[in-house]
Design an enzyme around this catalytic site. Sequence first.
Site, PDB file in Angstrom:
ATOM      1  N   SER A   1       1.268   1.107   2.103  1.00  0.00           N
ATOM      2  CA  SER A   1      -0.063   0.600   1.716  1.00  0.00           C
ATOM      3  C   SER A   1      -1.106   0.940   2.771  1.00  0.00           C
ATOM      4  O   SER A   1      -0.885   0.694   3.960  1.00  0.00           O
ATOM      5  CB  SER A   1      -0.018  -0.916   1.546  1.00  0.00           C
ATOM      6  OG  SER A   1       0.998  -1.251   0.631  1.00  0.00           O
TER       7      SER A   1
ATOM      8  N   THR B   1       2.364  -4.302   0.213  1.00  0.00           N
ATOM      9  CA  THR B   1       1.034  -4.923   0.302  1.00  0.00           C
ATOM     10  C   THR B   1       0.087  -4.493  -0.813  1.00  0.00           C
ATOM     11  O   THR B   1      -0.626  -5.327  -1.375  1.00  0.00           O
ATOM     12  CB  THR B   1       0.414  -4.587   1.678  1.00  0.00           C
ATOM     13  OG1 THR B   1       1.327  -5.014   2.691  1.00  0.00           O
ATOM     14  CG2 THR B   1      -0.918  -5.281   1.876  1.00  0.00           C
TER      15      THR B   1
ATOM     16  N   ASP C   1      15.696  -4.903   1.089  1.00  0.00           N
ATOM     17  CA  ASP C   1      14.771  -4.316   2.069  1.00  0.00           C
ATOM     18  C   ASP C   1      14.748  -5.151   3.357  1.00  0.00           C
ATOM     19  O   ASP C   1      14.647  -6.384   3.312  1.00  0.00           O
ATOM     20  CB  ASP C   1      13.371  -4.293   1.416  1.00  0.00           C
ATOM     21  CG  ASP C   1      12.376  -3.438   2.172  1.00  0.00           C
ATOM     22  OD1 ASP C   1      12.808  -2.553   2.939  1.00  0.00           O
ATOM     23  OD2 ASP C   1      11.162  -3.641   1.977  1.00  0.00           O
ATOM     24  N   HIS C   2      14.858  -4.465   4.485  1.00  0.00           N
ATOM     25  CA  HIS C   2      14.703  -5.083   5.816  1.00  0.00           C
ATOM     26  C   HIS C   2      15.542  -6.323   6.041  1.00  0.00           C
ATOM     27  O   HIS C   2      15.023  -7.372   6.482  1.00  0.00           O
ATOM     28  CB  HIS C   2      13.236  -5.459   6.063  1.00  0.00           C
ATOM     29  CG  HIS C   2      12.379  -4.301   6.433  1.00  0.00           C
ATOM     30  ND1 HIS C   2      12.510  -3.615   7.615  1.00  0.00           N
ATOM     31  CD2 HIS C   2      11.382  -3.689   5.754  1.00  0.00           C
ATOM     32  CE1 HIS C   2      11.622  -2.631   7.644  1.00  0.00           C
ATOM     33  NE2 HIS C   2      10.934  -2.648   6.523  1.00  0.00           N
TER      34      HIS C   2
ATOM     35  N   HIS D   1       3.520  -1.597   8.740  1.00  0.00           N
ATOM     36  CA  HIS D   1       3.519  -2.469   7.556  1.00  0.00           C
ATOM     37  C   HIS D   1       2.205  -3.238   7.441  1.00  0.00           C
ATOM     38  O   HIS D   1       1.575  -3.552   8.449  1.00  0.00           O
ATOM     39  CB  HIS D   1       4.661  -3.483   7.650  1.00  0.00           C
ATOM     40  CG  HIS D   1       6.018  -2.861   7.614  1.00  0.00           C
ATOM     41  ND1 HIS D   1       6.803  -2.721   8.725  1.00  0.00           N
ATOM     42  CD2 HIS D   1       6.725  -2.331   6.586  1.00  0.00           C
ATOM     43  CE1 HIS D   1       7.949  -2.152   8.386  1.00  0.00           C
ATOM     44  NE2 HIS D   1       7.934  -1.897   7.092  1.00  0.00           N
ATOM     45  N   GLY D   2       1.844  -3.569   6.234  1.00  0.00           N
ATOM     46  CA  GLY D   2       0.588  -4.298   6.011  1.00  0.00           C
ATOM     47  C   GLY D   2      -0.570  -3.316   6.020  1.00  0.00           C
ATOM     48  O   GLY D   2      -0.381  -2.109   5.898  1.00  0.00           O
TER      49      GLY D   2
HETATM   50  P1  13P Z   1       3.423  -2.084   3.048  1.00  0.00           P
HETATM   51  O1  13P Z   1       3.343  -3.570   2.897  1.00  0.00           O
HETATM   52  O2  13P Z   1       2.536  -1.559   4.116  1.00  0.00           O
HETATM   53  O3  13P Z   1       3.234  -1.375   1.764  1.00  0.00           O
HETATM   54  O4  13P Z   1       4.909  -1.751   3.549  1.00  0.00           O
HETATM   55  C1  13P Z   1       5.986  -2.041   2.718  1.00  0.00           C
HETATM   56  C2  13P Z   1       7.277  -1.694   3.354  1.00  0.00           C
HETATM   57  O5  13P Z   1       7.393  -0.774   4.120  1.00  0.00           O
HETATM   58  C3  13P Z   1       8.419  -2.555   2.999  1.00  0.00           C
HETATM   59  O6  13P Z   1       9.607  -2.121   3.575  1.00  0.00           O
END
Ligand code: 13P
Length: 289
Positions: A216, A238, A82-83, A185-186
């Site tokens: 999240s 999150t 991821d990312h 995110h977060g």
């Molecule tokens: P959250 O932490 O908001 O759930 O996002 C996770 C995310 O998109 C990881 O790629």
Amino acid sequence: MALVNLTELLDAAQEGAYAVGAFDVVNAEYAMAITGAAEQEKSPLILMVLEGYLRYFDMELLIPSLCRLAERSSVPVAVHLDHATRWETVARAVKAGCTSVMLDRSADPYEENVAQTREVARLCRPLNVSVESEIGSVKGSEAIGSATLVSSEVDPRYFTQIEEAERFARETEVDALAVSVGNTHGLYKGKPELDLERIEAIAERTDIPLVLHGGSGLSDQDFRNAIERGMRKVNINTSLVRAAGECVASLLEQNPESFNYPELLRSAHQAVAAEARRLMNVFGCAGKA
Ligand code: 13P
């Protein structure tokens, strides 16, 4: 059942009009809890390893464990990077066994993002490794690399442009496309508002599975609305980290003398599994394996 790539899971999701839950993991036992949740819900699953979390684990140890978990699971599981912002991370993840990667160059100018994404796709395709990319930019804490629960604001300047998404999908031929449509995110500052018309238009014009990052903090209805319009993978970090952290905090508050670390971990992972199960039902992937 099987370690599969992302394409296999998302093709089925596209066909069945549901989304597959994709969860960032912290260690092998955390991942075991989520895999157990998927087995109980008979749900396909995406276990994700986040580049920003590399300070918490050793990729070369964790990814093979996730692959082993997938191979012996009763449901199909993809192991996804991821990312990633660095090529080095992509190479290490593929070598360690990931069946899918995201190279995130969404902060770069458009042409550079296309060039980098095409290159990662060219290298990964012969290895049967799927590729996710991002156009427009989902802001927030994913790059921070700490499990601190940061609240962030949605900034419409970074929303995915519909024509650009169509062109990007055509020029890169990626397997899954992450878009910025009011998600962050977060935790969210204020009430999140997804741009549903934008999701629908991008889904119509690109015809590839769309990815909703920053899951999240969205409501169950937000998820359903987004999935109805074409989201096929929902990324969650999150809310699972939070479930684990709150569980440990409450156990220590109830019994400040209890420093039974393995028991605290076990309870935290049970809380993670409960939240993952709940989300799999909201996303519609429960019962699809
Ligand atoms: P959250 O932490 O908001 O759930 O996002 C996770 C995310 O998109 C990881 O790629």
